[in-house]
Design a protein around this motif. Structure first.
Motif, mmCIF file in Angstrom:
data_model
loop_
_atom_site.group_PDB
_atom_site.id
_atom_site.type_symbol
_atom_site.label_atom_id
_atom_site.label_comp_id
_atom_site.label_asym_id
_atom_site.label_seq_id
_atom_site.Cartn_x
_atom_site.Cartn_y
_atom_site.Cartn_z
ATOM 1 N N THR A 183 6.205 3.657 1.023
ATOM 2 C CA THR A 183 5.711 2.197 -0.102
ATOM 3 C C THR A 183 5.617 1.044 1.346
ATOM 4 O O THR A 183 7.218 1.132 1.688
ATOM 5 C CB THR A 183 5.939 1.596 -0.724
ATOM 6 O OG1 THR A 183 6.338 2.233 -2.752
ATOM 7 C CG2 THR A 183 5.340 0.364 -1.392
ATOM 8 N N ASP A 197 0.863 -1.005 0.212
ATOM 9 C CA ASP A 197 -0.251 0.422 0.029
ATOM 10 C C ASP A 197 0.754 1.180 -0.008
ATOM 11 O O ASP A 197 2.011 1.364 1.034
ATOM 12 C CB ASP A 197 -0.992 -0.246 0.982
ATOM 13 C CG ASP A 197 -1.895 -1.438 1.426
ATOM 14 O OD1 ASP A 197 -2.353 -1.398 0.114
ATOM 15 O OD2 ASP A 197 -3.056 -1.656 1.672
ATOM 16 N N GLU A 198 0.270 1.808 -0.583
ATOM 17 C CA GLU A 198 1.356 3.789 -0.482
ATOM 18 C C GLU A 198 0.820 4.293 0.484
ATOM 19 O O GLU A 198 -0.484 4.390 0.194
ATOM 20 C CB GLU A 198 0.954 4.226 -2.155
ATOM 21 C CG GLU A 198 1.531 3.341 -3.285
ATOM 22 C CD GLU A 198 0.922 3.972 -4.347
ATOM 23 O OE1 GLU A 198 1.080 5.168 -4.702
ATOM 24 O OE2 GLU A 198 1.659 3.616 -5.944
ATOM 25 N N SER A 219 0.781 7.950 2.180
ATOM 26 C CA SER A 219 1.745 9.565 2.969
ATOM 27 C C SER A 219 1.944 9.843 5.117
ATOM 28 O O SER A 219 1.407 9.278 5.947
ATOM 29 C CB SER A 219 1.036 10.494 3.003
ATOM 30 O OG SER A 219 0.530 10.890 1.872
ATOM 31 N N ARG A 249 -3.382 6.475 1.022
ATOM 32 C CA ARG A 249 -3.550 7.105 -0.717
ATOM 33 C C ARG A 249 -3.723 6.508 -1.545
ATOM 34 O O ARG A 249 -4.046 4.414 -1.509
ATOM 35 C CB ARG A 249 -2.479 7.604 -1.133
ATOM 36 C CG ARG A 249 -1.295 8.192 0.116
ATOM 37 C CD ARG A 249 0.213 8.818 -1.159
ATOM 38 N NE ARG A 249 0.373 8.887 -2.829
ATOM 39 C CZ ARG A 249 0.113 10.069 -2.642
ATOM 40 N NH1 ARG A 249 0.367 11.530 -2.171
ATOM 41 N NH2 ARG A 249 -0.014 10.819 -4.300
ATOM 42 N N SER A 250 -4.802 6.887 -2.434
ATOM 43 C CA SER A 250 -5.432 5.957 -3.109
ATOM 44 C C SER A 250 -4.960 5.764 -4.427
ATOM 45 O O SER A 250 -3.901 6.458 -4.895
ATOM 46 C CB SER A 250 -7.003 6.813 -3.374
ATOM 47 O OG SER A 250 -7.190 5.926 -4.468
ATOM 48 N N ARG A 251 -4.663 4.710 -5.085
ATOM 49 C CA ARG A 251 -4.473 4.241 -5.851
ATOM 50 C C ARG A 251 -5.715 4.391 -7.570
ATOM 51 O O ARG A 251 -4.935 4.118 -8.217
ATOM 52 C CB ARG A 251 -4.378 2.869 -6.503
ATOM 53 C CG ARG A 251 -2.859 2.471 -5.051
ATOM 54 C CD ARG A 251 -2.323 1.515 -5.674
ATOM 55 N NE ARG A 251 -1.074 0.626 -4.513
ATOM 56 C CZ ARG A 251 -0.612 -0.642 -4.458
ATOM 57 N NH1 ARG A 251 -1.609 -1.722 -4.889
ATOM 58 N NH2 ARG A 251 0.302 -0.294 -3.802
ATOM 59 N N GLY A 252 -6.561 4.742 -7.052
ATOM 60 C CA GLY A 252 -7.393 5.001 -8.547
ATOM 61 C C GLY A 252 -7.679 3.581 -8.635
ATOM 62 O O GLY A 252 -7.808 2.210 -8.132
ATOM 63 N N THR A 253 -9.030 3.564 -9.870
ATOM 64 C CA THR A 253 -9.514 2.547 -10.067
ATOM 65 C C THR A 253 -8.137 1.993 -10.876
ATOM 66 O O THR A 253 -7.635 2.422 -11.736
ATOM 67 C CB THR A 253 -10.708 2.868 -11.380
ATOM 68 O OG1 THR A 253 -12.117 3.342 -10.433
ATOM 69 C CG2 THR A 253 -11.151 1.550 -11.550
ATOM 70 N N SER A 254 -8.936 0.650 -11.085
ATOM 71 C CA SER A 254 -7.945 -0.380 -11.896
ATOM 72 C C SER A 254 -7.509 -0.344 -13.065
ATOM 73 O O SER A 254 -8.815 -0.421 -13.749
ATOM 74 C CB SER A 254 -7.740 -1.539 -10.863
ATOM 75 O OG SER A 254 -6.975 -2.465 -11.691
ATOM 76 N N ARG A 255 -6.949 0.288 -13.961
ATOM 77 C CA ARG A 255 -7.307 0.229 -15.301
ATOM 78 C C ARG A 255 -6.994 -0.633 -15.879
ATOM 79 O O ARG A 255 -8.131 -1.200 -17.250
ATOM 80 C CB ARG A 255 -6.072 0.828 -16.107
ATOM 81 C CG ARG A 255 -5.491 2.403 -14.978
ATOM 82 C CD ARG A 255 -6.587 2.793 -15.662
ATOM 83 N NE ARG A 255 -7.123 4.478 -15.397
ATOM 84 C CZ ARG A 255 -6.995 5.538 -14.827
ATOM 85 N NH1 ARG A 255 -8.859 5.222 -15.196
ATOM 86 N NH2 ARG A 255 -7.258 6.775 -14.458
#
Length: 417
Positions: free
Chosen positions: A249, A235-236, A238, A324-330
């Motif tokens: 990380t 996980d990322e 801060s 931190r959010s990684r966003g939606t998996s592409r």
């Protein structure tokens, strides 16, 4: 008059002896020519040519051996020897021609390594064949590495792994090596599987697992803080130290609740466990799951941060973690768009019969291929992406195709045969 049959029998045996003595070389030459002509041209060498060639070689060989003498040339033994030479030459030519017709034209080191499992060990689960691979003998130490610990050696020796049975043994070995590396964090592993699904394992123990996870140019720093529930390795986060926010990380995370749970498990009494009269066995050890999410609460987290930020993190009195959010998996978005358009994506391994299938139809698109190479002993190369893949699919290749569901299913089934 009574000595005539005896002399005739002696002449016949001498003719057989001379024929075998001089017929070995013509037979070898006739068999080799028959095989080469049939294998490379597909044409059978005429029998008359074989007879002429055999008699020529036999006459030259007989002259060199001193067998052509007036007494031998005028005796019945010469006729018997000639018949034996011709029979040996014609038989060798027939076998060589048959071998040239049956031997595959396209033979490579990759096809030689594509051994498959015995049908006795394949288990049918629905319509899919699976096999349970178990280690045989002792777990060997890999040369150049420290020996395995007794617990890890015992775990590997008692393990069993279920794998698909419709792929070559070389691919089974590669998949089992990847699984062992992932499950036990081994530094290196080498597996050999025979036709009976018995694996010979050579493994190296984990070494420097934390340092291998630190990216180049960064440092690992451990901090005591409030760990968010569900935090896991990778996980990322801060790290907030006063007015600064340092991005890092997560390499590992432990909480007080996790430690209490492991202590409770290790101190659970086992004396009251009832047995059925058989042999007493030791209680199973809890599996180590380094990738498991934490339960949350006070604990310690090891974070990989940039070299210039190490001092700031260590000097912070009460650092806080923010995930931190990684966003939606592409990748999932791409699959969703393909499915929404009415298309399907299938992955398959090309079988021996599928290599002869034609190229994909217009409605089926070849997305990626992972090939095998003879120079690496059948090991897999990386994925080749894009529809402009030049050469045809061969047995043992893995591929992704996309298209209408019915056409894609039909093509994948045809190629996997």
């Amino acid at each position: 008059m009574q000595s005539l049959p005896v002399d005739l029998v002696v002449e016949v045996f001498l003719g057989l002896y001379l024929g075998l003595l001089t017929g070995i070389v013509p037979a070898f030459v006739a068999g080799s020519l028959g095989f080469l002509v049939r294998y490379f041209s597909g044409v059978t060498l005429p029998g008359f040519g074989v007879v002429v060639l055999a008699l020529s070689i036999a006459s030259v060989q007989g002259g060199l051996l001193g067998l052509i003498e007036p007494t031998i040339a005028q005796s019945p033994r010469l006729l018997v020897a000639v018949l034996v030479v011709l029979m040996l030459a014609l038989y060798a030519h027939n076998q060589g021609d048959k071998l040239g017709a049956e031997l595959p034209r396209r033979l490579s080191l990759t096809s030689l390594r594509q051994r498959t499992l015995s049908a006795d060990v394949v288990e049918l689960v629905g319509s899919v064949g699976q096999v349970t691979v178990r280690p045989t003998g002792e777990i060997h130490d890999m040369e150049g590495y420290p020996p395995l610990s007794p617990d890890l050696r015992r775990t590997l020796k008692a393990g069993s792994w279920r794998l698909p049975a419709d792929i070559p043994l070389s691919e089974l070995e590669s998949r089992l090596e990847e699984r062992l590396r992932t499950d036990h964090d081994l530094a290196d592993v080498d597996v050999e599987i025979d036709e009976q699904a018995r694996a010979t394992v050579i493994a190296a123990p984990p070494s420097g697992s934390l340092s291998r996870r630190v990216p180049p140019g960064q440092r690992a720093v451990s901090i005591a803080t409030l760990v968010p529930t569900g935090l896991a390795r990778g996980d990322e986060v801060s790290v907030r130290t006063g007015e600064r926010s340092i991005i890092g990380t997560v390499l590992s995370a432990r909480t007080d609740i996790d430690d209490e749970h492991e202590t409770a498990v290790s101190e659970t009494p086992v004396d009251d466990v009832a047995t059925d009269g058989g042999e007493e066995t030791e209680p199973p050890l809890p599996d180590a799951k380094p990738n498991a999410a934490t339960a949350g609460g006070p604990g310690r987290v090891t974070v990989a941060v940039a070299r210039r930020d190490v001092k700031s993190v260590l000097e912070a009195e009460s650092p806080r973690l923010v995930v931190r959010s990684r966003g939606t998996s592409r990748e999932f978005e791409a699959f969703a768009l393909v499915k929404r358009s009415g298309y399907a994506i299938r992955r398959f391994t090309v079988g021996s019969a599928g290599a002869d299938e034609p190229a994909p139809a217009d409605e089926v698109t070849l997305l990626a291929v992972r090939r095998q190479g003879s120079e690496t002993g059948g090991r897999r190369h990386g994925w080749v992406f894009g529809p402009g893949i030049e050469r045809r699919l061969e047995s043992g290749d893995e591929a992704f195709v996309a298209g209408p569901e019915d056409a894609t299913e039909a093509y994948a089934e045809a190629m996997a045969r």
